[in-house]
Design a protein around this motif. Structure first.
Motif, short mmCIF file in Angstrom:
data_model
loop_
_atom_site.label_atom_id
_atom_site.label_comp_id
_atom_site.label_asym_id
_atom_site.label_seq_id
_atom_site.Cartn_x
_atom_site.Cartn_y
_atom_site.Cartn_z
N LEU A 28 0.82 -1.21 0.00
CA LEU A 28 0.00 0.00 0.00
C LEU A 28 0.85 1.25 0.00
O LEU A 28 0.53 2.25 -0.65
N GLY A 29 1.95 1.19 0.75
CA GLY A 29 2.82 2.35 0.87
C GLY A 29 3.28 2.86 -0.48
O GLY A 29 3.54 4.06 -0.65
N VAL B 70 -3.62 3.55 -4.02
CA VAL B 70 -4.84 2.99 -3.40
C VAL B 70 -4.90 3.34 -1.91
O VAL B 70 -5.98 3.40 -1.32
N ARG B 71 -3.73 3.62 -1.33
CA ARG B 71 -3.71 3.86 0.13
C ARG B 71 -4.54 5.07 0.55
O ARG B 71 -4.88 5.21 1.70
N TRP B 72 -4.86 5.96 -0.37
CA TRP B 72 -5.66 7.13 0.00
C TRP B 72 -7.16 6.85 -0.11
O TRP B 72 -7.97 7.70 0.23
N ASN B 73 -7.53 5.69 -0.63
CA ASN B 73 -8.95 5.39 -0.75
C ASN B 73 -9.54 5.09 0.62
O ASN B 73 -9.14 4.15 1.29
N ALA B 74 -10.50 5.91 1.04
CA ALA B 74 -11.08 5.76 2.38
C ALA B 74 -12.49 5.19 2.30
O ALA B 74 -13.24 5.27 3.26
N PHE B 75 -12.85 4.63 1.16
CA PHE B 75 -14.23 4.18 1.02
C PHE B 75 -14.33 2.71 0.60
O PHE B 75 -15.11 1.95 1.16
N ARG B 76 -13.50 2.31 -0.38
CA ARG B 76 -13.56 0.93 -0.85
C ARG B 76 -12.95 0.01 0.21
O ARG B 76 -11.87 0.30 0.72
N PRO B 77 -13.59 -1.10 0.53
CA PRO B 77 -12.99 -2.00 1.51
C PRO B 77 -11.65 -2.55 1.02
O PRO B 77 -11.50 -2.86 -0.17
N LEU B 78 -10.72 -2.67 1.93
CA LEU B 78 -9.41 -3.22 1.59
C LEU B 78 -9.54 -4.64 1.07
O LEU B 78 -8.80 -5.07 0.18
#
Lengths: 286, 309, 246
Positions: free
Chosen positions: C105-106, C110-118
């Motif tokens: 992720l680092g 994608v790491r900034w996505n705060a909505f889609r489940p990991l």
């Protein structure tokens, strides 16, 4: 002109009171790594104990001494019986001190009621000092003197005594202090009692200026917090300078812009946190 | 929670105003607001490891902004609400920038000091806040022409807002961003070395948490139609933090349960005893010493043990 | 070719005590460099300065020609620096797979996505398992870090760094605390790192480490005492004085 002189003297007196409160807070934080949020409540408890003591002992200084001792005793009990159980859990300790501060505040409300109780200054100091056309309450100058004497005494304690050396070692590096045989447990209790005593006695000494009233704790705690954020944790000099800086800003702020006195307090804090997060004299970051 | 349990829960929540009396419907509305508020704080405390003692700032700021715009400028709710949210979120951005210069106890102290500054200002800046008298004469909005003055109408309104808010925050927790937030809580140095901007992750969370706190603040001022400086006090911040910790920080259900318990306790104790502060303090001490993980994780552990045997 | 890492006149002191005393060194692209030195020589401090965990008092650090002294830790990670820690620094309550996912992720937006489940990001999980496969741990992917053995944690440390697809890999005592068999396995793992990755390694176990390195730098009290090829360093009397002779 008169306004500036009187307000300056007022802020010096407030600075002295803040120092009595904040220096203990700062030392406890520096040594034990906990923000003692009961500190404002201990100040208020001291003021109320002073009110009752004065009914039996008609001497303010003696009352301050007695209140200081009683509040120190309470602080010692708090440290030994509760904080000790949470050793190593700094957050838990801070939350407990917050809880205890609510209990103490409500206790004071039950015992002493909701109306402000004035505390009289010693009769010899009730007459104002008049220089030219400026009259100034003598008591406030004495408060300033007490704060300075306390600061010198604490400085000597820290720099010249074995206890002070141990405190300094603990503030700098706890593990090292433990390793060289500093009795950390007893030291914690001692410093906690010392801080509580200063707060308790400070509450009584503040009495003739502020009175004892519910909410005194909530008024004083943020000032002490800001002093420590400004001056740096565990620093005597930081607490001293920070107390007077905050007192000056607060007093003149209240006089010139009474609505926004608190907002003005906020400004030095932002500047210091932005440019020197350790505080002006702190060695370690908060 | 199983699907069946969820359906039952939703049915109970929807049917409640049909069976409960006005007192209980109003109590439930207040619980929703408190649950939303605690959930927003939980983002910081539970998932970010950042314990704030100044969360009341967001309820107070949003409520005061909305009330002032309504009373002084005569603006209507559909304008005051977004303005209050924007204003509060901007200030959350500023406060977060200051408070996140530190972590741990430094963060706690700075958030406390900042919110106390607002509290003191609310008392003194009478021209704006009306000081100790508070701002009264407020109304509730009427979205799509539906009046929210009745207890049941407001119940459904606050329930809807709370469900949306909690759902959004739960999405964040389970998202990649949420994983980065939890990672920053557990090993911030490692996270930086892995390429995560730990500071920015925390700051964004702080702002997001402030935003949902502000939403709670709007519900709060709509419910009471009144706002007083005590909403900004340390007691308010402590109550919501107690809810989070008592229920179980770092779980979605925990702060909801905790906030409900604190609110019910407060309502009953204030009604019969008038010793709320003492009880609040005592509960704090007891929870921290005897149940530091909170009620929900405690129950989970307990039921897991039961299932094993 | 620009060197992978170029350090000039690096200084760092802790409260008046110098830990890094004007260190200069150059590591070529694709090189295997070993850094040795007695305890307190400043080896880990050097790593912390390269990664940005610490800010230098003076001196310059260039990564592939770019001066990075002013960059934050995470920015340097995005320029290709990855590291492992001497003291295991993992996420003990998470699974091995999640640990690797955090590393992936680092490097991913994608790491900034705060909505889609990991959990929906299956490609991340697949990639994490592939990386765990590189260190022979794909079977333990769903176990918690806290439950696996020390030697396995050491391998996760390396897997995490590899997941970042680094250009410069800093290994801080990757063999510390491992049994003999585990050493062989980890050594093979390090030897198998592709040649386009530059590797700088701190290691106490000379016998093992010397096989892996092409050039060796000996640090002592925050200064470079000796630098050269394996045989040059081993035969240098100064090496014996400060390290081997002890």
């Amino acid at each position: 002109m008169q306004f500036w002189i009187v307000q300056s003297l007022n802020s010096l007196a407030l600075g002295g009171l803040l120092f009595l409160l904040a220096t203990g807070f700062s030392l406890i934080f520096g040594l034990m790594r906990i923000a003692n949020l009961t500190h404002g409540a201990l100040f208020m408890l001291g003021a109320y104990v002073g009110v009752t003591t004065l009914k039996f002992v008609p001497n303010l200084w003696l009352a301050a001494l007695i209140a200081g001792l009683l509040v120190a005793l309470f602080g010692g009990l708090l440290e030994r019986s509760i904080l000790r159980r949470l050793a190593g859990n700094a957050l838990g300790q801070v939350l407990v001190t917050l809880g205890v501060s609510f209990i103490v505040a409500d206790f004071c409300l039950i015992v002493w009621g909701g109306d402000p109780i004035p505390i009289a200054a010693p009769t010899s100091l009730q007459r104002p000092i008049v220089v030219g056309n400026i009259a100034f309450p003598a008591y406030r100058l004495v408060v300033l003197g007490i704060a300075i004497i306390t600061a010198i005494a604490l400085h000597l304690l820290m720099e010249r005594t074995r206890l002070g050396a141990m405190i300094r070692a603990g503030v700098d590096d706890m593990q090292m202090a433990r390793a060289v045989g500093v009795p950390v447990s007893r030291l914690f209790t001692t410093v906690f009692c010392l801080g509580a005593a200063l707060a308790g006695a400070g509450g009584v000494i503040a009495g003739p200026i502020m009175s004892a009233y519910p909410g005194l704790d909530a008024d004083m705690l943020p000032l002490a917090l800001i002093v420590v954020i400004l001056g740096g944790v565990g620093s005597l000099l930081g607490a001293f300078v920070g107390s007077f800086v905050i007192a000056i800003i607060y007093t003149f702020g209240s006089a010139l812009l009474p609505d926004l006195a608190y907002v003005i307090l906020f400004l030095p804090m932002i500047v210091v946190i932005a440019f020197r997060p350790r505080g002006l004299f702190g060695r370690r970051s908060t | 929670m199983s699907a069946a349990a969820r359906i039952v829960l939703v049915l109970v929540l929807v049917a409640f105003p049909l069976i409960g009396g006005d007192f209980y419907i109003n109590l439930a509305s207040q619980i929703f607001i408190a649950a939303l508020f605690a959930t927003s704080l939980n983002l910081l405390v539970g998932y970010g490891g950042l314990v704030s003692l100044g969360h009341a700032a967001w309820i107070g700021l949003a409520a005061y902004t909305s009330a002032w715009l309504y009373l002084h400028l005569g603006l209507r709710h559909w304008i005051t609400a977004p303005l209050a949210l924007v204003n509060t979120t901007l200030i959350a951005g500023l406060f977060g920038w200051i408070a996140l210069r530190a972590t741990g106890l430094g963060f706690l102290m700075i958030t406390l000091a900042l919110s106390q500054v607002l509290w003191g200002t609310a008392y003194r800046w009478a021209a704006v806040t009306n000081g100790d008298n508070g701002l009264s004469g407020l109304t509730r909005p009427a979205p799509f022409g539906i009046s929210l003055d009745g207890p049941a109408a407001f119940y459904y309104f606050s329930l809807t807002v709370t469900i949306v808010a909690v759902w959004m925050m739960a999405r964040l927790v389970n998202s990649p961003f949420g994983a980065a937030l939890r990672g920053s809580r557990d090993e911030s140095r490692r996270m930086s070395a892995l390429g995560h901007n730990v500071w920015l992750v925390r700051w964004l969370t702080f702002v997001y948490s402030g935003f949902w706190g502000a939403v709670a603040g709007l519900l709060f001022v709509y419910y009471h139609k009144y706002i007083h400086p005590t909403a900004l006090s340390l007691t308010s911040s402590a109550e919501v933090l107690l809810g989070v910790i008592a229920g179980g920080a770092g779980t979605i259900a925990g702060p909801i349960v905790g906030a409900a318990i604190v609110l019910i306790l407060k309502n009953y104790v204030s009604a019969y005893l008038d010793r709320w502060n003492m009880l609040l303090g005592a509960v704090f001490v007891v929870i921290v010493i005897f149940m530091p993980d909170g009620i929900v994780p405690g129950i989970r552990r307990w039921s897991a043990r039961l299932r094993k045997t | 070719m620009t060197p992978a890492l170029q350090i000039t006149g690096l200084r760092k002191a802790f409260g008046g005590l110098p830990a890094m005393n004007g260190v200069s060194l150059e590591v070529l692209q694709g090189e295997r460099r070993l850094i040795i030195g007695p305890n307190g020589a400043g080896k880990t401090t050097l790593f912390n300065l390269i990664t940005g965990d610490l800010a230098p008092d003076a001196g310059a650090i260039r990564l592939f020609g770019e001066e990075v002294s002013h960059l934050k830790c995470h920015q340097r990670a995005h320029r290709g620096v990855a590291r492992t820690y001497q003291i295991i620094t993992l996420f003990p309550k998470d699974t091995l797979e999640h640990n690797i996912v955090l590393a992936l992720l680092g490097m991913s937006s994608v790491r900034w996505n705060a909505f889609r489940p990991l959990a929906v990001e299956t490609s991340l999980c697949e990639e994490a398992r592939r990386v765990l496969g590189l260190v022979g741990l794909e079977r333990s992917a769903t176990r918690m870090i806290g439950e696996v053995a020390y030697g396995e944690k050491r391998r996760v440390e390396i897997a995490m760094a590899l997941a970042q697809k680094p250009k410069l890999l800093l290994l801080d005592e990757p063999l510390a605390g491992l049994s003999l068999e585990e050493r062989v396995a980890v050594k093979a793992l390090i030897a198998a790192i592709p040649r386009d990755v530059t590797v700088v390694m701190i290691e106490h176990d000379m016998d093992t480490a010397l096989d892996l390195a092409e050039r060796i730098t000996v640090l002592h009290y925050g200064s470079v005492i000796v630098e050269g090829t394996r045989s040059e360093v081993v035969t240098d009397p100064k090496t014996h004085e400060v390290y081997l002779g002890a």
